[in-house]
Design a protein around this motif. Structure first.
Motif, PDB file in Angstrom:
ATOM      1  N   HIS A 124      20.265  48.414  68.043  1.00  0.00           N
ATOM      2  CA  HIS A 124      21.613  48.929  68.292  1.00  0.00           C
ATOM      3  C   HIS A 124      22.095  49.777  67.126  1.00  0.00           C
ATOM      4  O   HIS A 124      22.636  50.868  67.324  1.00  0.00           O
ATOM      5  CB  HIS A 124      22.599  47.786  68.543  1.00  0.00           C
ATOM      6  CG  HIS A 124      23.948  48.273  68.979  1.00  0.00           C
ATOM      7  ND1 HIS A 124      25.056  48.209  68.170  1.00  0.00           N
ATOM      8  CD2 HIS A 124      24.367  48.853  70.128  1.00  0.00           C
ATOM      9  CE1 HIS A 124      26.098  48.723  68.806  1.00  0.00           C
ATOM     10  NE2 HIS A 124      25.712  49.125  69.987  1.00  0.00           N
ATOM     11  N   VAL A 125      21.882  49.298  65.919  1.00  0.00           N
ATOM     12  CA  VAL A 125      22.298  50.075  64.746  1.00  0.00           C
ATOM     13  C   VAL A 125      21.456  51.342  64.628  1.00  0.00           C
ATOM     14  O   VAL A 125      21.987  52.421  64.337  1.00  0.00           O
ATOM     15  CB  VAL A 125      22.204  49.229  63.460  1.00  0.00           C
ATOM     16  CG1 VAL A 125      22.536  50.063  62.232  1.00  0.00           C
ATOM     17  CG2 VAL A 125      23.151  48.025  63.552  1.00  0.00           C
ATOM     18  N   ALA A 186      25.884  53.236  56.309  1.00  0.00           N
ATOM     19  CA  ALA A 186      24.758  52.506  56.879  1.00  0.00           C
ATOM     20  C   ALA A 186      23.593  52.508  55.893  1.00  0.00           C
ATOM     21  O   ALA A 186      23.531  53.332  54.978  1.00  0.00           O
ATOM     22  CB  ALA A 186      24.330  53.136  58.200  1.00  0.00           C
ATOM     23  N   CYS A 326      30.939  44.719  59.955  1.00  0.00           N
ATOM     24  CA  CYS A 326      29.619  44.932  59.360  1.00  0.00           C
ATOM     25  C   CYS A 326      28.613  44.491  60.405  1.00  0.00           C
ATOM     26  O   CYS A 326      28.530  43.303  60.747  1.00  0.00           O
ATOM     27  CB  CYS A 326      29.459  44.122  58.073  1.00  0.00           C
ATOM     28  SG  CYS A 326      27.799  44.260  57.343  1.00  0.00           S
ATOM     29  N   MET A 327      27.868  45.432  60.955  1.00  0.00           N
ATOM     30  CA  MET A 327      26.848  45.135  61.961  1.00  0.00           C
ATOM     31  C   MET A 327      25.481  45.172  61.293  1.00  0.00           C
ATOM     32  O   MET A 327      25.247  45.974  60.382  1.00  0.00           O
ATOM     33  CB  MET A 327      26.903  46.144  63.098  1.00  0.00           C
ATOM     34  CG  MET A 327      28.231  46.164  63.833  1.00  0.00           C
ATOM     35  SD  MET A 327      28.207  47.190  65.326  1.00  0.00           S
ATOM     36  CE  MET A 327      27.902  48.797  64.621  1.00  0.00           C
ATOM     37  N   ALA A 328      24.586  44.309  61.756  1.00  0.00           N
ATOM     38  CA  ALA A 328      23.251  44.288  61.178  1.00  0.00           C
ATOM     39  C   ALA A 328      22.230  43.862  62.219  1.00  0.00           C
ATOM     40  O   ALA A 328      22.496  43.008  63.067  1.00  0.00           O
ATOM     41  CB  ALA A 328      23.188  43.337  59.976  1.00  0.00           C
ATOM     42  N   CYS A 337      18.484  46.815  59.114  1.00  0.00           N
ATOM     43  CA  CYS A 337      19.487  47.846  58.865  1.00  0.00           C
ATOM     44  C   CYS A 337      20.880  47.268  59.087  1.00  0.00           C
ATOM     45  O   CYS A 337      21.052  46.246  59.753  1.00  0.00           O
ATOM     46  CB  CYS A 337      19.271  49.058  59.769  1.00  0.00           C
ATOM     47  SG  CYS A 337      19.231  48.672  61.526  1.00  0.00           S
ATOM     48  N   SER A 338      21.859  47.930  58.507  1.00  0.00           N
ATOM     49  CA  SER A 338      23.244  47.476  58.657  1.00  0.00           C
ATOM     50  C   SER A 338      24.170  48.681  58.668  1.00  0.00           C
ATOM     51  O   SER A 338      23.797  49.781  58.240  1.00  0.00           O
ATOM     52  CB  SER A 338      23.627  46.502  57.537  1.00  0.00           C
ATOM     53  OG  SER A 338      23.482  47.084  56.262  1.00  0.00           O
ATOM     54  N   MET A 339      25.394  48.451  59.150  1.00  0.00           N
ATOM     55  CA  MET A 339      26.358  49.531  59.278  1.00  0.00           C
ATOM     56  C   MET A 339      27.760  48.974  59.112  1.00  0.00           C
ATOM     57  O   MET A 339      28.071  47.887  59.594  1.00  0.00           O
ATOM     58  CB  MET A 339      26.216  50.204  60.642  1.00  0.00           C
ATOM     59  CG  MET A 339      27.161  51.361  60.886  1.00  0.00           C
ATOM     60  SD  MET A 339      26.829  52.223  62.460  1.00  0.00           S
ATOM     61  CE  MET A 339      25.290  53.076  62.072  1.00  0.00           C
TER      62      MET A 339
END
Length: 354
Positions: A124-125, A186, A326-328, A337-339
């Motif tokens: 998704h990220v 990101a 914070c998405m990961a 990965c993270s955003m």
């Protein structure tokens, strides 16, 4: 790798969950373990129930169902779509790309940019990164990001290590240009030397499926799986997540010059409840701010888990409020990965059943 995007935003998010629900307790007899052992492990890991498609349902079916829902509710118009990105590891065909299949079945315009991305837990990220990059083009104003997988058939019904976690589903994320100046941060890392920690050994051109690759073999832990099935080295994956993800999150916050307490929610990939609780402890955030309640209700649906944790936990609130997230994502590849981005006043944030 650190990445930065400006003048981009998410304007809607929909998750499509199969109606078919499987209870863990009903599958216990499939495993080569006592009921007591399985129930104890299930409580720790979050084995409770999972959503799995009926035989014959494919990625394009789930995506088209979700898109038609948005069209019917007047939440999305066909002629607004400039690009269609599909992130999946279970495409309808080896070729053509499943994004083209979806574009064709929906009779979208010939100018729609279609792309398939082969990514899993971090998908998704990764998909958002690609969507944001496309929006830098003058001709592209709205990107539809599709995340979808029907990988449950690839988890052996006699493998207690992975089968109780298997889930299917799809998500639709609408990404657009923003007239309001904003910044999205990101980061991304990949390590193919650890690719065998999560792998389906057979079925591709390297090792085509045969009668031999379909034979069930018992591993050292009493699980039975074939080379055609998903093989997950649980200890290796757990150690990878606990070591790499906290470092990645700290690096992202430092890059964005944001404090941990400023973040409303840490919306992470949902591999299992135990791993997420340990991860929250290592990062130093409360379980309320790092939800871990998706896998026990729907299963681990690969790249769909991040949209699922958002739509399930925020839902309509995200249509009227704003949140710094914070998405990961982390897993197959290995990829992590993270955003860091803000969502506010979304046009929709919903979950529907297929």
């Amino acid at each position: 790798m650190n990445l930065k995007y400006t003048n981009k935003k998410i304007t809607g998010m929909l998750t499509v969950i199969p109606e078919n629900e499987v209870q863990f307790i009903d599958t216990i007899d499939n495993y080569n373990f006592s009921k007591r052992q399985s129930m104890q492990l299930g409580k720790i890991m979050g084995y409770e129930k999972q959503r799995i498609v009926e035989p014959g349902v494919t990625v394009s079916d789930l995506c088209i169902f979700g898109l038609n829902y948005l069209f019917d509710k007047d939440l999305l118009k066909k002629d607004e779509i400039d690009a269609l990105i599909l992130v999946t590891e279970s495409p309808d065909y080896i070729l053509p790309p499943t994004s083209n299949v979806i574009q064709g079945k929906l009779n979208l315009g010939h100018d729609v940019f279609c792309m398939d991305i082969n990514q899993g837990c971090a998908g998704h990220v990764v998909g958002l990164m690609q969507a944001f990059s496309l929006l830098d083009q003058e001709a592209i104003n709205k990107v539809v990001l599709l995340n979808a997988d029907v990988l449950s058939p690839k988890a052996s019904i006699k493998d207690r290590n992975s089968r109780p976690l298997a889930g299917d589903g799809a998500s639709i994320t609408i990404v657009e240009k923003s007239e309001v100046a904003n910044e999205i941060y990101a980061n991304l890392k990949m390590d193919g030397t650890r690719r065998e920690a999560l792998i389906i050994p057979a079925g591709g051109f390297k090792t085509p499926s045969t009668a031999e690759t379909a034979k069930l073999i018992e591993d050292d832990n009493g699980n039975f799986r074939a080379l055609d099935h998903l093989c997950m080295k649980g200890d290796a994956v757990f150690n990878f997540v606990q070591k790499e993800v906290p470092i990645m999150v700290e690096s992202l916050l430092e890059y964005a010059n944001v404090q941990k307490d400023d973040i409303d929610y840490f919306m992470f990939h949902q591999p299992n409840k135990f791993m997420l609780k340990k991860l929250a402890d290592r990062i130093g955030v409360s379980y309320n701010r790092l939800p871990h309640n998706v896998v026990e209700r729907f299963g681990n649906a690969n790249s769909i888990t991040v949209p699922t944790v958002i739509t399930y936990n925020l839902g309509e609130k995200a249509e009227h409020e704003e949140y710094l997230l914070c998405m990961a994502g982390f897993g197959v590849g290995l990829t992590w990965c993270s955003m860091l981005l803000k969502i506010e006043n979304l046009d929709f944030c919903r979950m529907i059943e297929y």
